[in-house]
Design a protein around this motif. Structure first.
Motif, short mmCIF file in Angstrom:
data_model
loop_
_atom_site.label_atom_id
_atom_site.label_comp_id
_atom_site.label_asym_id
_atom_site.label_seq_id
_atom_site.Cartn_x
_atom_site.Cartn_y
_atom_site.Cartn_z
N ASP A 104 0.03 4.85 -15.08
CA ASP A 104 0.75 4.05 -16.07
C ASP A 104 1.94 3.33 -15.45
O ASP A 104 2.23 2.17 -15.79
N ARG A 105 2.64 4.01 -14.55
CA ARG A 105 3.79 3.38 -13.90
C ARG A 105 3.35 2.22 -13.00
O ARG A 105 3.98 1.17 -12.96
N LEU A 106 2.25 2.41 -12.30
CA LEU A 106 1.73 1.34 -11.45
C LEU A 106 1.28 0.15 -12.29
O LEU A 106 1.52 -1.01 -11.90
N CYS A 130 0.83 -1.21 0.00
CA CYS A 130 0.00 0.00 0.00
C CYS A 130 0.86 1.25 0.00
O CYS A 130 1.82 1.33 0.77
N ASP A 131 0.49 2.22 -0.83
CA ASP A 131 1.09 3.54 -0.72
C ASP A 131 0.89 4.04 0.72
O ASP A 131 -0.17 3.86 1.31
N ASP A 176 6.53 6.58 -4.40
CA ASP A 176 7.93 6.20 -4.65
C ASP A 176 7.94 4.86 -5.37
O ASP A 176 7.91 3.79 -4.76
N HIS A 177 8.01 4.92 -6.70
CA HIS A 177 7.90 3.71 -7.49
C HIS A 177 9.16 2.85 -7.41
O HIS A 177 9.09 1.63 -7.58
N LEU A 218 8.60 0.84 -4.34
CA LEU A 218 7.61 -0.19 -4.64
C LEU A 218 8.23 -1.31 -5.46
O LEU A 218 8.02 -2.50 -5.16
N GLU A 219 9.02 -0.96 -6.46
CA GLU A 219 9.63 -2.01 -7.28
C GLU A 219 10.60 -2.86 -6.48
O GLU A 219 10.67 -4.08 -6.68
N SER A 220 11.32 -2.24 -5.56
CA SER A 220 12.26 -3.04 -4.75
C SER A 220 11.48 -4.05 -3.90
O SER A 220 11.94 -5.19 -3.70
N LEU A 221 10.32 -3.66 -3.40
CA LEU A 221 9.50 -4.58 -2.61
C LEU A 221 8.92 -5.69 -3.48
O LEU A 221 8.84 -6.85 -3.06
N LEU A 222 8.53 -5.35 -4.69
CA LEU A 222 8.03 -6.36 -5.63
C LEU A 222 9.12 -7.34 -6.00
O LEU A 222 8.88 -8.56 -6.10
N ARG A 223 10.33 -6.82 -6.19
CA ARG A 223 11.46 -7.69 -6.54
C ARG A 223 11.76 -8.66 -5.41
O ARG A 223 12.01 -9.85 -5.65
N GLN A 224 11.70 -8.15 -4.18
CA GLN A 224 11.94 -9.02 -3.02
C GLN A 224 10.87 -10.10 -2.89
O GLN A 224 11.14 -11.20 -2.40
N ALA A 225 9.66 -9.78 -3.32
CA ALA A 225 8.55 -10.72 -3.16
C ALA A 225 8.59 -11.88 -4.15
O ALA A 225 7.93 -12.91 -3.92
#
Length: 391
Positions: free
Chosen positions: A194-196, A131-132, A157-158, A161-168
């Motif tokens: 668009d970025r999300l 969540c933002d 802060d995309h 967010l991407e770092s958290l997605l990468r870790q997941a």
């Protein structure tokens, strides 16, 4: 524990809120038109409502609400899965889906209810929800109630967010859901949809976006920043703000709609929206294409007011929409300025913790297309005078 002690926690809580100047109370007003209210016998220009297009007082909506009540009665009298799914509910859902360019839509009784219960249906205790940090309380409540792992990424802060997605990626989560608002209700800034979408597609995440403060105002035909984007898996819009009525709706795929009808407790176990509300929403939806001039006027109002506020030395934060915060820091300053404005005939609510983070108390200005240049001028003049008296 004695009888006199069993609600000691209530007194302790309220006393704590009073000490911190964050205790709230209900303040009754009588709406006079789209931008004026009467409070304790005094008429005030209202800069705190979310009636962004002034539709709550529109004669077409009022007539439609009356017509639907006459034809269908005052209440739906049952949940949608029993006998509360009238033809008018189904027709409105089809119209909402078509106007958003999506496969399906589903009505809910409020934005809070939709966020809490839809997230609860999407998540389980083996899921991850990102969540933002500034999303609405309803979204956080839905995430917490699901017992999923909740991580809040830094606001807009995309990279974070991407770092958290990468870790997941290498974790054994049942699913990953990204949650954000498109227009943030307290700061008035926007998400990069668009970025999300790109991040959700890259990492196989479900994307859920809250359009409460964008629907009706922003995007093509006023239908929001995410509603028509096929890369957004679920988008929720409220109908009690720019639409001037009540309730909420979700757009998604037909398959997701069918899933929610069968798996979403807040939809399954609640009485359907009453006919009068359905009539008002349907009327507002038909009006939306004709309100481009109102939306443009609202945008001009917001730009003018932001520029004037900044020129007067006020901090309007990252606002880029019709929601404009005046950042004041301490709750006492926000309350004092709000009280001063009321003496000058202006209603501008002070927003304090815990609604916003500590140290970010503010006045939250919510503009309407029905405000005039004179209204804006009066607001600026009163703010300058009130600000000067307090420094």
């Amino acid at each position: 524990m004695g009888q006199e002690d069993k609600f000691a926690f209530v007194e302790a809580f309220l006393e704590g809120r009073s000490r911190q100047q964050t205790r709230r109370s209900l303040q009754g007003v009588v709406p006079l038109d789209a931008v004026h209210v009467q409070k304790q016998g005094k008429t005030l220009v209202n800069f705190s409502a979310n009636d962004y297009l002034g539709l709550s007082k529109h004669p077409v909506l009022i007539a439609a609400a009356q017509d639907y009540t006459q034809r269908y009665g005052t209440g739906a009298t049952a949940s949608r899965l029993v006998t509360g799914s009238f033809d008018i509910h189904q027709q409105l859902e089809a119209a909402l889906a078509a106007d958003c360019g999506r496969e399906a839509a589903l009505l809910f009784n409020s934005g809070f209810q939709a966020n809490v219960t839809v997230l609860g249906a999407l998540l389980d205790r083996h899921a991850l929800v990102l969540c933002d940090r500034l999303v609405h309380s309803s979204l956080l409540n839905g995430a917490l109630a699901s017992r999923a792992t909740l991580t809040r990424y830094r606001h807009n802060d995309h990279e974070h967010l991407e770092s958290l997605l990468r870790q997941a990626v290498n974790q054994r989560y049942s699913r990953v859901v990204i949650v954000s608002e498109t227009v943030f209700s307290m700061d008035g800034d926007r998400a990069d949809v668009d970025r999300l979408v790109h991040l959700a597609q890259t990492y196989g995440a479900i994307l859920y976006l809250d359009e409460a403060h964008a629907i009706g105002v922003l995007g093509a035909g006023g239908m929001g920043l995410a509603m028509g984007n096929p890369g957004v898996d679920l988008a929720m819009g409220t109908l009690g703000k720019a639409f001037g009525a009540f309730g909420a709706f979700l757009v998604c795929s037909a398959r997701l709609r069918d899933y929610l009808i069968n798996a979403c407790p807040g939809f399954i176990y609640t009485t359907a929206l009453p006919p009068s509300v359905i009539g008002a929403i349907a009327a507002a939806l038909k009006l939306m294409p004709s309100l481009e001039g109102d939306r443009q006027r609202l945008t001009r109002h917001a730009e003018t007011l932001r520029n004037q506020l900044r020129a007067a030395g006020f901090d309007t934060g990252p606002s880029s929409t019709h929601i404009i915060p005046i950042m004041l820091g301490e709750a006492e300053r926000a309350l004092s300025l709000a009280q001063w404005l009321e003496t000058q005939g202006i209603l501008a609510a002070a927003i304090r913790p815990p609604t916003v983070p500590q140290g970010t108390a503010r006045l939250r200005l919510a503009l309407s297309s029905q405000h005039t240049r004179q209204h804006l001028g009066s607001l600026i003049g009163a703010l300058r005078n009130g600000h000067g008296q307090r420094h």
